[in-house]
Scaffold this motif. Structure first.
Motif: not given
Length: 368
Positions: A240-241, A247-256, A261-266, A270-272
């Motif tokens: 995820p950009t 360069r991205g960032s460590s993915v600390a949390s995910v949910c669908v 249909r929709l993936l959200v990454t934390g 500090s971004s989602c």
């Protein structure tokens, strides 16, 4: 139904009006702390039982507790609502009723826990590198029989989730973490790990299943991987950009979302990030926090997103409009230290949060 940001805020459990804010504009949801469980160390995880009447809490003190979900109408939250001269801070926060407590449940901190969709099994993971799988009786609120200790991980177990194997009519436990960075699949009927999924090059920090044979994982390697157990492997990889650029960032949390249909990454920056799974495209990146986003969950209706961060805050983001436009967000709760997890009640508009401030707190909208 209540209104904030000029939008409909659907509440299936209790109905409340947030009232105007201090500037005379639309109000915000006035969540209050209903109960707060205090521990001697940071509380890492808290998860509702699928029936909504219980929740489990695990902490760095190695203690596992199972608490009852209170009848909100019985608590003094109502006294606060009916007191015209009381402020939001005047209401009483109760101690939850602890139905089960086990000290030294693991040899290390309890990092994660999960229930099966039926609620008959409970699993916990720890930095002692083990997973414990236990049968649970919801009628007696007690663990039953001999627990199974799984020792295939060679690092901290960071997250767990269950899948239902419809072909064998059994539950599968998915676990991931540090060490070899593999994701393990365990047959709960036999207590036997039978598959190790390779692909991540950094610790697996988060797992999520939204039904069926698919689940998603997020890692310190900045990638998200989609897995399908029917194909026995990874079916898609995303980087995820985020706000720090390509360069991205460590993915600390995910949910669908429940529709898949929709993936959200934390992320740790500090971004989602929102990603359209079916369309195979990035939707947008936004920053609801000022530090690591450690927890993300859709509300039961999937209209709202609850995020918890290392800035001590829990934020509600409205997802009902055009997802390519700026998303309305509001801080709905706050701890004294880092928020590690936030979880919605399965049917009511309330949520649990766990924090480095050594508490697990239940938040709810007061009825009127």
């Amino acid at each position: 139904m209540i209104i904030f940001f000029g939008l409909e805020f659907i509440n299936s459990g209790c109905v409340s009006s947030p009232g105007p804010d201090q500037n005379g504009g639309p109000g915000r949801p006035r969540f209050v702390a209903v109960t707060s469980l205090e521990d001697v160390q940071a509380v890492r995880c808290a998860e509702f039982h699928p029936n909504g009447r219980l929740y489990a809490v695990g902490s760095n003190s190695k203690t596992l507790r199972i608490c009852s979900y209170p009848k909100l109408m019985d608590l003094s939250i109502i006294e606060w609502v009916n007191c015209p001269n009381c402020s939001r801070e005047d209401h009483v926060t109760h101690q939850p009723t602890v139905l089960f407590k086990r000290t030294m449940h693991h040899k290390g901190s309890i990092y994660c826990l999960a229930w099966t969709p039926m609620g008959d099994l409970l699993a916990t993971g720890s930095n002692d590198k083990t997973v414990k799988l236990m049968k649970f009786n919801a009628d007696t609120s007690n663990l039953e029989g001999q627990e199974v200790e799984l020792m295939m991980h060679d690092g901290t177990v960071r997250d767990l989730c269950f899948l239902e194997d419809t072909s064998n009519k059994s539950s599968l436990l998915i676990s991931g973490g540090a060490g070899d960075c593999k994701i393990y699949v365990t047959d709960c009927a036999t207590g036997t790990p039978f598959q190790a999924l390779s692909g991540h090059s950094g610790p697996v920090l988060t797992l999520y299943n939204w039904g069926g044979a698919m689940f998603v994982s997020g890692s310190n390697d900045k990638t998200v991987r989609f897995w399908d157990l029917r194909t026995r492997g990874c079916v898609n990889v995303l980087t995820p950009t985020t706000s720090s650029g390509s360069r991205g960032s460590s993915v600390a949390s995910v949910c669908v979302d429940p529709s898949g249909r929709l993936l959200v990454t934390g992320h740790e920056d500090s971004s989602c990030a929102l990603y359209d799974i079916r369309g195979g495209r990035s939707v947008q990146c936004f920053r609801p926090h000022s530090s690591d986003v450690r927890s993300i969950r859709f509300s039961p209706s999937a209209y709202y997103l609850l995020t918890g961060g290392y800035d001590n805050k829990l934020v509600l983001t409205d997802l009902q409009g055009d997802l390519t436009l700026p998303l309305p967000s509001v801080v709905v709760a706050q701890h004294q230290d880092k928020v590690i997890s936030g979880r919605w009640h399965p049917t009511e508009f309330s949520f649990l949060s766990s924090s480095a401030d050594k508490t697990a707190t239940l938040w709810a909208l007061p009825p009127i």
